[in-house]
Scaffold this motif. Structure first.
Motif, PDB file in Angstrom:
ATOM      1  N   ASN A   8       5.035   9.325  -2.688  1.00  0.00           N
ATOM      2  CA  ASN A   8       4.509  10.127  -3.792  1.00  0.00           C
ATOM      3  C   ASN A   8       3.762   9.300  -4.834  1.00  0.00           C
ATOM      4  N   ARG A   9       3.634   7.987  -4.591  1.00  0.00           N
ATOM      5  CA  ARG A   9       2.821   7.090  -5.411  1.00  0.00           C
ATOM      6  C   ARG A   9       3.356   6.940  -6.830  1.00  0.00           C
ATOM      7  N   SER A  10       4.632   7.207  -7.035  1.00  0.00           N
ATOM      8  CA  SER A  10       5.243   7.081  -8.351  1.00  0.00           C
ATOM      9  C   SER A  10       5.963   5.747  -8.466  1.00  0.00           C
ATOM     10  N   GLY A  11       5.732   5.039  -9.574  1.00  0.00           N
ATOM     11  CA  GLY A  11       6.464   3.813  -9.836  1.00  0.00           C
ATOM     12  C   GLY A  11       5.881   2.551  -9.250  1.00  0.00           C
ATOM     13  N   TYR A  12       4.657   2.607  -8.732  1.00  0.00           N
ATOM     14  CA  TYR A  12       4.062   1.412  -8.145  1.00  0.00           C
ATOM     15  C   TYR A  12       2.547   1.538  -8.047  1.00  0.00           C
ATOM     16  N   LEU A  13       1.902   0.409  -7.824  1.00  0.00           N
ATOM     17  CA  LEU A  13       0.496   0.354  -7.434  1.00  0.00           C
ATOM     18  C   LEU A  13       0.459  -0.175  -6.005  1.00  0.00           C
ATOM     19  N   GLY A  14      -0.270   0.531  -5.132  1.00  0.00           N
ATOM     20  CA  GLY A  14      -0.305   0.161  -3.724  1.00  0.00           C
ATOM     21  C   GLY A  14      -1.709  -0.102  -3.225  1.00  0.00           C
ATOM     22  N   GLY A  15      -1.825  -0.214  -1.907  1.00  0.00           N
ATOM     23  CA  GLY A  15      -3.122  -0.522  -1.306  1.00  0.00           C
ATOM     24  C   GLY A  15      -4.188   0.505  -1.607  1.00  0.00           C
ATOM     25  N   THR A  16      -3.790   1.777  -1.741  1.00  0.00           N
ATOM     26  CA  THR A  16      -4.772   2.815  -2.065  1.00  0.00           C
ATOM     27  C   THR A  16      -5.276   2.688  -3.502  1.00  0.00           C
ATOM     28  N   ASP A  17      -4.589   1.893  -4.318  1.00  0.00           N
ATOM     29  CA  ASP A  17      -5.017   1.663  -5.705  1.00  0.00           C
ATOM     30  C   ASP A  17      -5.829   0.385  -5.857  1.00  0.00           C
ATOM     31  N   ALA A  18      -5.960  -0.383  -4.780  1.00  0.00           N
ATOM     32  CA  ALA A  18      -6.599  -1.689  -4.880  1.00  0.00           C
ATOM     33  C   ALA A  18      -8.046  -1.590  -5.353  1.00  0.00           C
ATOM     34  N   THR A  19      -8.765  -0.564  -4.903  1.00  0.00           N
ATOM     35  CA  THR A  19     -10.158  -0.400  -5.344  1.00  0.00           C
ATOM     36  C   THR A  19     -10.224  -0.139  -6.838  1.00  0.00           C
TER      37      THR A  19
END
Length: 210
Positions: A8-19
């Motif tokens: 659910n993309r809560s609580g972190y930054l992941g690969g989809t946020d790299a851009t």
């Protein structure tokens, strides 16, 4: 980190946020949707404030290609490859930083990133540049793109491409994360305003109902 939050993309930054991180590192003018994503990453806002990403046929092809590759093409790799591996890095003042690898060889520190795409391999490398570099930022020693194309499962073409670590890209990602830390108070402020506005709207709706 609670792994139940990975989807659910809560609580972190992941690969989809790299851009986004990379663009912030080169001076991106931050819009409201960027603030919302960062607020969810910091858990200042719940996940429901972000738009749902619809599941597409292309996404399903990607999942099918992963299964096809590991089960049909390279089953002998599985004893040393861990599928759906989470790489992590902690940095003070930031949400958890993670990368969700399709496959990971812990002995070599090797990430396998599988993409099923009609684009040429060079275009896939460019399209996913920041996601691939994000793996290095989180500690991978090697990154290899496995690019599938054609028709599953009858006519699949597979290309293997090693991805080099880009020092300038690593610096840009770091610059973006430093900027996120700098605007942390602003992220919290935007989140508070959004929630206050929603509460006011709910109270207004309730008064109309009465």
């Amino acid at each position: 980190m609670d792994l139940s939050n990975v989807k659910n993309r809560s609580g972190y930054l992941g690969g989809t946020d790299a851009t986004l991180v990379a663009r912030m590192g080169e001076g991106l003018q931050i819009q409201l949707n960027h603030f919302i994503r960062l607020a969810v990453a910091y858990e200042d806002l719940p996940r429901r404030y972000m738009r749902e990403v619809p599941k597409t046929e292309a996404m399903q092809w990607g999942h099918d290609f992963e299964d096809y590759f590991f089960e049909e093409v390279a089953p002998d790799w599985l004893p040393r490859i861990e599928r759906q591996y989470i790489l992590r890095r902690s940095m003070e003042g930031l949400p958890a930083l993670i990368a969700h690898a399709d496959g990971y060889d812990t002995a070599q520190g090797l990430v396998l990133e599988l993409k099923f795409s009609r684009y040429a391999t060079a275009d896939v490398l460019d399209r996913y540049k920041w996601q691939l570099q994000w793996y290095y930022f989180l500690g991978a020693e090697k990154v290899r793109l496995i690019h599938g194309s054609g028709q599953l499962p009858e006519d699949v073409r597979i290309a293997f491409q090693s991805v080099k670590k880009d020092a300038e890209a690593q610096q840009q990602l770091m610059a973006g994360l430093c900027r996120i830390k700098e605007i942390r108070p602003r992220i919290r402020e935007v989140a508070e305003r959004i929630e206050i506005k929603e509460i006011a709207q709910e109270e207004k709706n309730e008064s109309k109902g009465n």
